[in-house]
Design a protein around this motif. Structure first.
Motif, short mmCIF file in Angstrom:
data_model
loop_
_atom_site.label_atom_id
_atom_site.label_comp_id
_atom_site.label_asym_id
_atom_site.label_seq_id
_atom_site.Cartn_x
_atom_site.Cartn_y
_atom_site.Cartn_z
N VAL A 1 101.12 26.66 -43.78
CA VAL A 1 101.80 27.82 -44.32
C VAL A 1 100.60 30.05 -44.08
O VAL A 1 99.71 29.83 -44.25
CB VAL A 1 102.32 27.88 -45.50
CG1 VAL A 1 103.09 29.16 -45.94
CG2 VAL A 1 103.32 26.84 -45.74
N SER A 2 101.22 30.45 -43.36
CA SER A 2 100.83 31.77 -43.11
C SER A 2 100.76 32.89 -44.51
O SER A 2 102.09 33.13 -45.62
CB SER A 2 101.01 32.40 -42.15
OG SER A 2 101.00 33.94 -42.15
N PRO A 3 99.44 32.41 -45.39
CA PRO A 3 99.17 33.76 -46.55
C PRO A 3 99.92 34.94 -46.29
O PRO A 3 100.34 35.35 -47.44
CB PRO A 3 98.02 32.88 -47.39
CG PRO A 3 97.56 32.62 -46.10
CD PRO A 3 98.26 31.82 -45.46
N MET B 1 102.14 36.22 -44.57
CA MET B 1 103.70 36.26 -44.44
C MET B 1 104.15 36.86 -45.77
O MET B 1 104.52 37.79 -46.09
CB MET B 1 104.11 35.14 -43.78
CG MET B 1 105.90 34.45 -44.19
SD MET B 1 106.84 33.42 -43.15
CE MET B 1 107.89 33.90 -43.79
N PHE B 2 103.86 36.02 -46.85
CA PHE B 2 104.05 36.05 -48.03
C PHE B 2 102.84 37.65 -49.31
O PHE B 2 104.56 38.09 -49.29
CB PHE B 2 104.06 35.04 -48.84
CG PHE B 2 104.54 34.12 -48.44
CD1 PHE B 2 105.72 33.69 -48.97
CD2 PHE B 2 104.42 32.76 -47.17
CE1 PHE B 2 107.15 32.33 -48.00
CE2 PHE B 2 105.23 31.80 -46.83
CZ PHE B 2 106.48 31.43 -47.40
#
Lengths: 87, 87
Positions: A35-37, A39-40
Protein backbone atom coordinates in the motif's frame (compact mmCIF):
# COMPACT_ATOMS: atom_id res chain seq x y z
CA UNK A 1 -35.92 13.83 -4.05
CA UNK A 2 -35.10 14.08 -7.75
CA UNK A 3 -32.83 11.88 -9.90
CA UNK A 4 -29.88 14.29 -9.68
CA UNK A 5 -30.04 14.33 -5.88
CA UNK A 6 -30.14 10.52 -5.70
CA UNK A 7 -27.06 10.28 -7.98
CA UNK A 8 -25.30 12.93 -5.86
CA UNK A 9 -26.01 11.06 -2.62
CA UNK A 10 -24.83 7.73 -4.12
CA UNK A 11 -21.66 9.48 -5.34
CA UNK A 12 -21.03 10.99 -1.91
CA UNK A 13 -21.61 7.73 -0.03
CA UNK A 14 -19.35 5.64 -2.32
CA UNK A 15 -16.44 8.11 -2.45
CA UNK A 16 -16.65 8.73 1.32
CA UNK A 17 -16.71 5.05 2.33
CA UNK A 18 -14.34 3.79 -0.41
CA UNK A 19 -11.36 3.51 1.92
CA UNK A 20 -13.23 1.27 4.43
CA UNK A 21 -12.49 -2.06 2.61
CA UNK A 22 -8.77 -1.17 2.65
CA UNK A 23 -8.85 -0.43 6.38
CA UNK A 24 -10.65 -3.75 7.08
CA UNK A 25 -8.20 -5.69 4.87
CA UNK A 26 -5.19 -4.07 6.59
CA UNK A 27 -6.53 -4.88 10.07
CA UNK A 28 -7.36 -8.49 9.09
CA UNK A 29 -4.09 -9.32 7.28
CA UNK A 30 -1.82 -7.01 9.30
CA UNK A 31 0.03 -6.39 6.03
CA UNK A 32 0.36 -3.04 4.27
CA UNK A 33 3.69 -3.47 2.43
CA UNK A 34 2.16 -2.96 -1.04
CA UNK A 35 0.00 0.00 0.00
CA UNK A 36 1.29 3.49 -0.90
CA UNK A 37 1.52 5.73 2.20
CA UNK A 38 1.85 8.75 -0.13
CA UNK A 39 -1.58 7.99 -1.62
CA UNK A 40 -3.21 8.41 1.80
CA UNK A 41 -1.12 11.50 2.63
CA UNK A 42 -2.30 13.16 -0.63
CA UNK A 43 -5.92 12.05 -0.05
CA UNK A 44 -5.84 13.40 3.55
CA UNK A 45 -4.59 16.75 2.20
CA UNK A 46 -7.24 16.72 -0.55
CA UNK A 47 -10.26 15.94 1.63
CA UNK A 48 -8.80 18.23 4.32
CA UNK A 49 -8.86 21.09 1.80
CA UNK A 50 -12.43 20.09 0.78
CA UNK A 51 -13.47 20.25 4.46
CA UNK A 52 -11.89 23.71 4.79
CA UNK A 53 -13.66 24.72 1.54
CA UNK A 54 -16.96 23.54 3.03
CA UNK A 55 -16.32 25.52 6.23
CA UNK A 56 -15.53 28.68 4.23
CA UNK A 57 -18.77 28.24 2.27
CA UNK A 58 -20.74 26.94 5.30
CA UNK A 59 -21.80 23.98 3.12
CA UNK A 60 -22.73 21.11 5.46
CA UNK A 61 -22.83 18.22 2.95
CA UNK A 62 -19.25 19.10 1.85
CA UNK A 63 -18.06 19.42 5.48
CA UNK A 64 -19.73 16.15 6.56
CA UNK A 65 -18.68 13.86 3.67
CA UNK A 66 -15.11 15.16 3.52
CA UNK A 67 -14.76 15.29 7.30
CA UNK A 68 -15.65 11.58 7.50
CA UNK A 69 -13.30 10.90 4.55
CA UNK A 70 -10.48 12.72 6.35
CA UNK A 71 -10.96 10.61 9.51
CA UNK A 72 -11.02 7.32 7.50
CA UNK A 73 -7.93 8.23 5.45
CA UNK A 74 -6.12 9.33 8.63
CA UNK A 75 -6.97 5.96 10.28
CA UNK A 76 -5.50 4.14 7.25
CA UNK A 77 -2.37 6.31 7.44
CA UNK A 78 -2.04 5.51 11.15
CA UNK A 79 -2.32 1.77 10.39
CA UNK A 80 0.38 2.05 7.69
CA UNK A 81 2.84 3.88 9.93
CA UNK A 82 2.30 1.70 13.00
CA UNK A 83 2.19 -1.65 11.16
CA UNK A 84 5.20 -3.90 11.52
CA UNK A 85 6.85 -3.90 8.08
CA UNK A 86 7.22 -7.69 8.09
CA UNK A 87 3.84 -8.22 9.77
CA UNK B 1 -9.04 34.29 -7.84
CA UNK B 2 -10.18 34.44 -4.21
CA UNK B 3 -9.07 32.36 -1.22
CA UNK B 4 -12.06 29.97 -1.45
CA UNK B 5 -11.34 29.24 -5.12
CA UNK B 6 -7.66 28.52 -4.40
CA UNK B 7 -8.62 26.08 -1.60
CA UNK B 8 -11.19 24.45 -3.92
CA UNK B 9 -8.63 23.99 -6.70
CA UNK B 10 -6.03 22.54 -4.26
CA UNK B 11 -8.72 20.17 -2.92
CA UNK B 12 -9.68 19.06 -6.43
CA UNK B 13 -6.08 18.51 -7.57
CA UNK B 14 -5.09 16.50 -4.46
CA UNK B 15 -8.18 14.26 -4.38
CA UNK B 16 -8.03 13.70 -8.17
CA UNK B 17 -4.32 12.77 -8.27
CA UNK B 18 -4.22 10.91 -4.91
CA UNK B 19 -4.27 7.47 -6.52
CA UNK B 20 -1.19 8.19 -8.72
CA UNK B 21 1.44 7.26 -6.05
CA UNK B 22 -0.33 3.89 -5.60
CA UNK B 23 -0.30 3.24 -9.38
CA UNK B 24 3.42 4.11 -9.58
CA UNK B 25 4.24 1.90 -6.57
CA UNK B 26 2.27 -1.04 -8.02
CA UNK B 27 4.04 -0.74 -11.40
CA UNK B 28 7.50 -0.46 -9.76
CA UNK B 29 7.14 -3.29 -7.23
CA UNK B 30 4.77 -5.48 -9.27
CA UNK B 31 3.09 -6.31 -5.95
CA UNK B 32 -0.52 -5.56 -4.99
CA UNK B 33 -1.27 -8.37 -2.52
CA UNK B 34 -2.02 -6.00 0.38
CA UNK B 35 -4.11 -3.59 -1.73
CA UNK B 36 -7.92 -3.91 -1.44
CA UNK B 37 -9.53 -4.40 -4.90
CA UNK B 38 -12.91 -3.55 -3.32
CA UNK B 39 -11.62 -0.09 -2.37
CA UNK B 40 -10.97 0.74 -6.03
CA UNK B 41 -14.28 -0.83 -7.16
CA UNK B 42 -16.16 1.40 -4.68
CA UNK B 43 -14.10 4.48 -5.63
CA UNK B 44 -14.72 3.83 -9.36
CA UNK B 45 -18.47 3.65 -8.65
CA UNK B 46 -18.30 6.81 -6.51
CA UNK B 47 -16.40 9.01 -8.98
CA UNK B 48 -18.44 7.44 -11.81
CA UNK B 49 -21.63 8.67 -10.08
CA UNK B 50 -19.98 12.11 -9.55
CA UNK B 51 -19.18 12.26 -13.28
CA UNK B 52 -22.79 11.39 -14.12
CA UNK B 53 -23.93 14.04 -11.59
CA UNK B 54 -21.69 16.59 -13.36
CA UNK B 55 -23.15 15.60 -16.75
CA UNK B 56 -26.72 15.98 -15.43
CA UNK B 57 -25.85 19.45 -14.08
CA UNK B 58 -23.55 20.31 -17.03
CA UNK B 59 -20.90 21.24 -14.45
CA UNK B 60 -17.50 20.96 -16.18
CA UNK B 61 -15.19 21.08 -13.10
CA UNK B 62 -17.12 18.12 -11.60
CA UNK B 63 -17.05 16.19 -14.91
CA UNK B 64 -13.33 16.86 -15.49
CA UNK B 65 -11.94 16.09 -12.01
CA UNK B 66 -14.10 13.00 -11.49
CA UNK B 67 -13.61 11.80 -15.07
CA UNK B 68 -9.82 11.85 -14.53
CA UNK B 69 -10.31 10.16 -11.12
CA UNK B 70 -12.40 7.43 -12.76
CA UNK B 71 -9.69 6.71 -15.35
CA UNK B 72 -6.93 6.59 -12.68
CA UNK B 73 -8.95 4.32 -10.35
CA UNK B 74 -9.84 2.06 -13.30
CA UNK B 75 -6.13 1.82 -14.23
CA UNK B 76 -5.34 0.76 -10.65
CA UNK B 77 -8.14 -1.81 -10.74
CA UNK B 78 -6.76 -3.17 -14.05
CA UNK B 79 -3.28 -3.47 -12.48
CA UNK B 80 -4.71 -5.35 -9.46
CA UNK B 81 -6.66 -7.85 -11.57
CA UNK B 82 -3.85 -8.50 -14.10
CA UNK B 83 -1.00 -8.64 -11.56
CA UNK B 84 0.48 -12.04 -10.82
CA UNK B 85 -0.60 -12.79 -7.22
CA UNK B 86 2.90 -13.90 -6.26
CA UNK B 87 4.60 -11.23 -8.39
Amino acid sequence: MNFEEIIGILAGVFTTLGVLPQIIKAIKTKKVNDVSPLMFVVLCLGVGFWTLYGILKMDWPIILTNGISFILNAIMLYIIFTQDKDG
